[in-house]
Design a protein around this motif. Structure first.
Motif, PDB file in Angstrom:
ATOM      1  N   HIS A  32       0.808  -1.223   0.000  1.00 60.16           N
ATOM      2  CA  HIS A  32       0.000   0.000   0.000  1.00 60.16           C
ATOM      3  C   HIS A  32       0.836   1.265   0.000  1.00 60.16           C
ATOM      4  CE1 HIS A  32      -2.844  -3.008   1.531  1.00 60.16           C
ATOM      5  NE2 HIS A  32      -3.754  -2.266   0.921  1.00 60.16           N
ATOM      6  N   LEU A  33       0.412   2.192  -0.833  1.00 60.69           N
ATOM      7  CA  LEU A  33       1.014   3.517  -0.842  1.00 60.69           C
ATOM      8  C   LEU A  33      -0.111   4.536  -0.689  1.00 60.69           C
ATOM      9  CD1 LEU A  33       3.586   3.350  -3.778  1.00 60.69           C
ATOM     10  CD2 LEU A  33       4.066   3.325  -1.341  1.00 60.69           C
ATOM     11  N   ALA A  34       0.244   5.747  -0.299  1.00 61.75           N
ATOM     12  CA  ALA A  34      -0.781   6.782  -0.130  1.00 61.75           C
ATOM     13  C   ALA A  34      -1.242   7.329  -1.475  1.00 61.75           C
ATOM     14  CB  ALA A  34      -0.237   7.910   0.743  1.00 61.75           C
ATOM     15  N   GLU A  35      -0.457   7.099  -2.516  1.00 62.43           N
ATOM     16  CA  GLU A  35      -0.946   7.473  -3.844  1.00 62.43           C
ATOM     17  C   GLU A  35      -0.720   6.295  -4.775  1.00 62.43           C
ATOM     18  OE1 GLU A  35       2.161  10.910  -4.184  1.00 62.43           O
ATOM     19  OE2 GLU A  35       1.830  10.134  -6.194  1.00 62.43           O
ATOM     20  N   PHE A  36      -1.722   6.005  -5.543  1.00 64.30           N
ATOM     21  CA  PHE A  36      -1.645   4.886  -6.481  1.00 64.30           C
ATOM     22  C   PHE A  36      -2.519   5.196  -7.680  1.00 64.30           C
ATOM     23  CE2 PHE A  36      -5.776   3.085  -5.164  1.00 64.30           C
ATOM     24  CZ  PHE A  36      -5.936   3.666  -3.918  1.00 64.30           C
ATOM     25  N   HIS A  37      -2.611   4.241  -8.607  1.00 62.59           N
ATOM     26  CA  HIS A  37      -3.356   4.503  -9.835  1.00 62.59           C
ATOM     27  C   HIS A  37      -4.586   3.618  -9.931  1.00 62.59           C
ATOM     28  CE1 HIS A  37       0.659   5.961 -10.766  1.00 62.59           C
ATOM     29  NE2 HIS A  37       0.148   6.666 -11.762  1.00 62.59           N
ATOM     30  N   GLN A  38      -5.625   4.195 -10.511  1.00 63.12           N
ATOM     31  CA  GLN A  38      -6.809   3.389 -10.795  1.00 63.12           C
ATOM     32  C   GLN A  38      -7.109   3.418 -12.283  1.00 63.12           C
ATOM     33  OE1 GLN A  38     -10.056   4.773  -8.314  1.00 63.12           O
ATOM     34  NE2 GLN A  38      -9.721   3.055  -6.907  1.00 63.12           N
ATOM     35  N   ILE A  39      -7.643   2.308 -12.733  1.00 61.93           N
ATOM     36  CA  ILE A  39      -8.104   2.195 -14.113  1.00 61.93           C
ATOM     37  C   ILE A  39      -9.616   2.078 -14.003  1.00 61.93           C
ATOM     38  CG2 ILE A  39      -8.038   0.777 -16.211  1.00 61.93           C
ATOM     39  CD1 ILE A  39      -5.450  -0.477 -14.657  1.00 61.93           C
ATOM     40  N   GLU A  40     -10.314   2.843 -14.786  1.00 62.80           N
ATOM     41  CA  GLU A  40     -11.769   2.792 -14.666  1.00 62.80           C
ATOM     42  C   GLU A  40     -12.409   2.805 -16.036  1.00 62.80           C
ATOM     43  OE1 GLU A  40     -13.382   4.457 -11.304  1.00 62.80           O
ATOM     44  OE2 GLU A  40     -15.122   5.404 -12.259  1.00 62.80           O
ATOM     45  N   GLY A  41     -13.420   2.001 -16.168  1.00 65.57           N
ATOM     46  CA  GLY A  41     -14.166   1.968 -17.419  1.00 65.57           C
ATOM     47  C   GLY A  41     -15.636   2.278 -17.135  1.00 65.57           C
TER      48      GLY A  41
ATOM     49  N   ASN B 112     -28.730   3.420 -18.959  1.00 69.18           N
ATOM     50  CA  ASN B 112     -27.985   2.700 -17.924  1.00 69.18           C
ATOM     51  C   ASN B 112     -26.495   3.029 -17.997  1.00 69.18           C
ATOM     52  OD1 ASN B 112     -30.261   1.341 -16.929  1.00 69.18           O
ATOM     53  ND2 ASN B 112     -30.083  -0.197 -18.561  1.00 69.18           N
ATOM     54  N   VAL B 113     -25.863   3.030 -16.847  1.00 69.85           N
ATOM     55  CA  VAL B 113     -24.411   3.238 -16.825  1.00 69.85           C
ATOM     56  C   VAL B 113     -23.788   2.129 -15.993  1.00 69.85           C
ATOM     57  CG1 VAL B 113     -22.525   4.815 -16.289  1.00 69.85           C
ATOM     58  CG2 VAL B 113     -24.736   5.746 -17.004  1.00 69.85           C
ATOM     59  N   ILE B 114     -22.897   1.405 -16.630  1.00 71.66           N
ATOM     60  CA  ILE B 114     -22.178   0.345 -15.903  1.00 71.66           C
ATOM     61  C   ILE B 114     -20.709   0.737 -15.826  1.00 71.66           C
ATOM     62  CG2 ILE B 114     -23.790  -1.516 -16.468  1.00 71.66           C
ATOM     63  CD1 ILE B 114     -22.031  -2.251 -18.832  1.00 71.66           C
ATOM     64  N   ALA B 115     -20.028   0.305 -14.788  1.00 75.14           N
ATOM     65  CA  ALA B 115     -18.640   0.735 -14.617  1.00 75.14           C
ATOM     66  C   ALA B 115     -17.852  -0.286 -13.805  1.00 75.14           C
ATOM     67  CB  ALA B 115     -18.604   2.092 -13.916  1.00 75.14           C
ATOM     68  N   TRP B 116     -16.537  -0.240 -13.985  1.00 82.34           N
ATOM     69  CA  TRP B 116     -15.661  -1.068 -13.146  1.00 82.34           C
ATOM     70  C   TRP B 116     -14.336  -0.350 -12.944  1.00 82.34           C
ATOM     71  CZ3 TRP B 116     -15.424  -1.409 -18.325  1.00 82.34           C
ATOM     72  CH2 TRP B 116     -14.181  -1.666 -18.924  1.00 82.34           C
ATOM     73  N   GLY B 117     -13.657  -0.709 -11.901  1.00 78.61           N
ATOM     74  CA  GLY B 117     -12.377  -0.066 -11.622  1.00 78.61           C
ATOM     75  C   GLY B 117     -11.414  -1.062 -11.022  1.00 78.61           C
ATOM     76  N   LEU B 118     -10.135  -0.811 -11.256  1.00 80.79           N
ATOM     77  CA  LEU B 118      -9.110  -1.657 -10.647  1.00 80.79           C
ATOM     78  C   LEU B 118      -7.835  -0.857 -10.452  1.00 80.79           C
ATOM     79  CD1 LEU B 118      -7.246  -3.852 -13.148  1.00 80.79           C
ATOM     80  CD2 LEU B 118      -9.263  -2.654 -13.942  1.00 80.79           C
ATOM     81  N   GLY B 119      -6.954  -1.382  -9.644  1.00 79.93           N
ATOM     82  CA  GLY B 119      -5.685  -0.685  -9.394  1.00 79.93           C
ATOM     83  C   GLY B 119      -4.665  -1.045 -10.455  1.00 79.93           C
ATOM     84  N   LEU B 120      -3.716  -0.156 -10.681  1.00 82.24           N
ATOM     85  CA  LEU B 120      -2.671  -0.403 -11.680  1.00 82.24           C
ATOM     86  C   LEU B 120      -1.459  -1.082 -11.053  1.00 82.24           C
ATOM     87  CD1 LEU B 120      -1.557   0.185 -14.599  1.00 82.24           C
ATOM     88  CD2 LEU B 120      -0.733   2.362 -13.714  1.00 82.24           C
ATOM     89  N   GLU B 121      -1.264  -0.813  -9.771  1.00 83.91           N
ATOM     90  CA  GLU B 121      -0.037  -1.280  -9.123  1.00 83.91           C
ATOM     91  C   GLU B 121       0.041  -2.802  -9.011  1.00 83.91           C
ATOM     92  OE1 GLU B 121      -1.444   1.505  -8.528  1.00 83.91           O
ATOM     93  OE2 GLU B 121       0.175   2.971  -8.457  1.00 83.91           O
TER      94      GLU B 121
END
Ligand code: PHE
Length: 517
Positions: A385-394, A472-481
């Motif tokens: 874990h870091l205090a800043e990281f990346h997210q990928i979102e669709g 409708n709006v569908i979405a997902w997200g995940l971390g890059l690290e």
């Protein structure tokens, strides 16, 4: 140029001789053998000569041997000092400045004290012994006489013609035993003609110059051959960080699936877009100072568009679209608090609002968006874990969007990064319903690990933003690290980001190419 002269002398000598010995060449040039080596290397690299490194053992003088060569041997000195009539030992020793030490009678029980030996005496004894052995002198009833007159200094003569002494001979052994000579290994070269031999050396140029081209001199010049196998000099330049390489791959995949990138260049966001617009109640624990970085200057953001603000407020307080909301007093002040965005969904909510504005003018159109960028959370730092990281979102905005379509897109997305085994687990998000955690099979850990979160955006979130009820709006997200760490086999996130990053690792990291299965 002396070096060139030397080179030409060697080549001329080679014209008539089959082989040359570098030791002898150095002697004729009266230079150090070591200085000749540079010249030989140059000639050999131009193929004028061929050399073979050889070794030879040689008898050389020791320091002591050298001293004798420059004066005389110890035994000869003694021999010369003996008068015709002969001499007693005491008198002979006197001639060599050796004092006679009276013998002290030993008391009973007293330990014999070792007398410090006089070096002059030691030297004398050695010489005397050798003088007898070598047949210079004899001793008869206490009188020492010469055996013959005008004998030569044999040892000195031997040392002066050391070169002629065979290495294994008795003579050599004796000199070595007396520490007057020793064996040393010398390295030298045997020189032969090379494939480009010529009696005159022409210096080869390393590069073709403008001057040579202009003057036409190049036609006559010889050039050094180029080593095509030589490695180029390492260029110091920027290198992509592993996170950037993986990020690039992810965006390529999403672009390939028809997604368009959202602008993510705003790290500081108002709580409104990060939380309130996502139907996240103001008392939600995620807003707690433990998870969110609040900004102190400026503490509050500018007031958002009053229409959206009031619609969001009403949804939180009293509900709508079939919901009763959260039934609490919504605070403008709280929503205006500036924070570092905690997820990229803050960007998505803003974009949904923008799309709704466009619908007013252009009418409905479907849209697929993605984002990959930094988010911030006030977390305890550890290996993962870091205090800043990346997210990928669709995000998919579509009248026909469904939970099934969401699962399909997620499967396709992960398939393209080589993850085929996926599991969906129901979960809760304030802004999606249903919500699903995404699990993938970790090939190294050999178990399911959480790799993302997803869901269908709630009407309570979409309606205040202005998205029509039938969209409708569908979405997902995940971390890059995490995928980056798996891909590059990085065990501790702190070696990937921050002061412990090794520039060399970043330089040498392979390309990121996901293999879909
Ligand atoms: N924002 C969620 C997170 O930070 C991920 C998510 C994105 C979930 C979109 C649902 C829909 O974990």
């Amino acid at each position: 140029d002396q070096k060139l002269d030397h080179a030409n002398i060697i080549l001329t000598q080679l014209e008539s001789a089959e082989t040359l010995n570098s030791m002898e060449v150095a002697k004729t040039l009266s230079i150090n053998h070591q200085d000749l080596v540079g010249c030989l290397l140059q000639l050999e690299s131009a193929n004028y000569i061929k050399t073979e490194g050889l070794k030879q053992d040689q008898l050389i003088l020791t320091d002591e041997g050298n001293t004798i060569l420059n004066s005389q041997s110890g035994e000869y000195e003694i021999y010369q000092k003996i008068p015709e009539a002969g001499i007693s030992m005491v008198d002979l020793q006197k001639l060599f400045g050796i004092e006679q030490v009276p013998k002290v009678k030993q008391e009973q029980g007293e330990k014999k004290e070792k007398q410090a030996e006089d070096p002059k005496k030691k030297q004398f004894d050695l010489g005397f012994g050798n003088a007898k052995k070598m047949g210079y002198i004899k001793m008869d009833k206490g009188v020492i006489t010469k055996i013959a007159n005008d004998l030569p200094d044999k040892i000195k003569l031997e040392l002066s013609s050391l070169k002629t002494i065979q290495l294994g001979s008795q003579q050599a052994k004796l000199l070595i035993e007396r520490k007057l000579a020793m064996i040393s290994t010398i390295k030298y070269f045997e020189i032969k003609k090379g494939i480009k031999y010529a009696p005159n050396f022409r210096e080869q140029f390393a590069a073709l110059t403008t001057e040579q081209l202009l003057s036409g001199e190049w036609k006559e010049c010889e050039y050094k051959s180029i080593n095509l196998n030589a490695e180029g000099e390492k260029i110091s330049m920027g290198n992509l960080h592993p996170l950037l390489k993986v990020r690039k791959q992810f965006s390529q995949i999403l672009i390939g699936l028809g997604f368009e990138e959202m602008p993510t260049n705003q790290f500081v966001e108002s709580s409104f877009w990060n939380f309130d617009a996502l139907f996240q109640p103001q008392k939600h624990p995620a807003r707690d100072a433990h998870d969110t970085f609040f900004c102190s200057d400026p503490e509050l953001s500018e007031e958002v568009d009053i229409t959206v603000r009031d619609k969001v407020k009403a949804m939180h307080q009293t509900g709508g679209v079939g919901s009763i909301g959260y039934q609490y007093e919504w605070s403008h002040e709280e929503a205006r608090k500036n924070i570092l965005r905690t997820h990229t969904t803050a960007v998505s909510s803003k974009m949904l609002h923008r799309i709704a504005q466009q619908y007013k003018e252009k009418g409905y159109f479907p849209k697929k968006y993605f984002s990959i960028d930094k988010v911030f959370r006030n977390e305890t730092l550890d290996a993962t874990h870091l205090a800043e990281f990346h997210q990928i979102e669709g995000v998919v905005i579509d009248k026909n969007a469904s939970l099934g379509q969401l699962m399909g897109i997620i499967r396709e997305f992960f398939r393209q990064i080589g993850i085929n085994k996926l599991w969906f687990k129901p979960t809760y998000n304030p802004y999606t319903e249903p919500s699903m955690e995404i699990y993938g099979y970790h090939p190294v850990l050999k178990k399911k690990v959480e790799i993302g979160n997803s869901g269908v955006f709630r009407p309570e979130m979409l309606a205040p933003l202005g998205i029509p009820e039938d969209v409708n709006v569908i979405a997902w997200g995940l971390g890059l690290e995490r995928p980056t760490m798996i891909y590059y086999d990085i065990r501790d996130i702190r070696t990937m980001v921050g002061p412990e990053v090794k520039v060399e690792t970043v330089r040498s990291n392979a390309f990121c190419v996901f293999e879909s299965k």
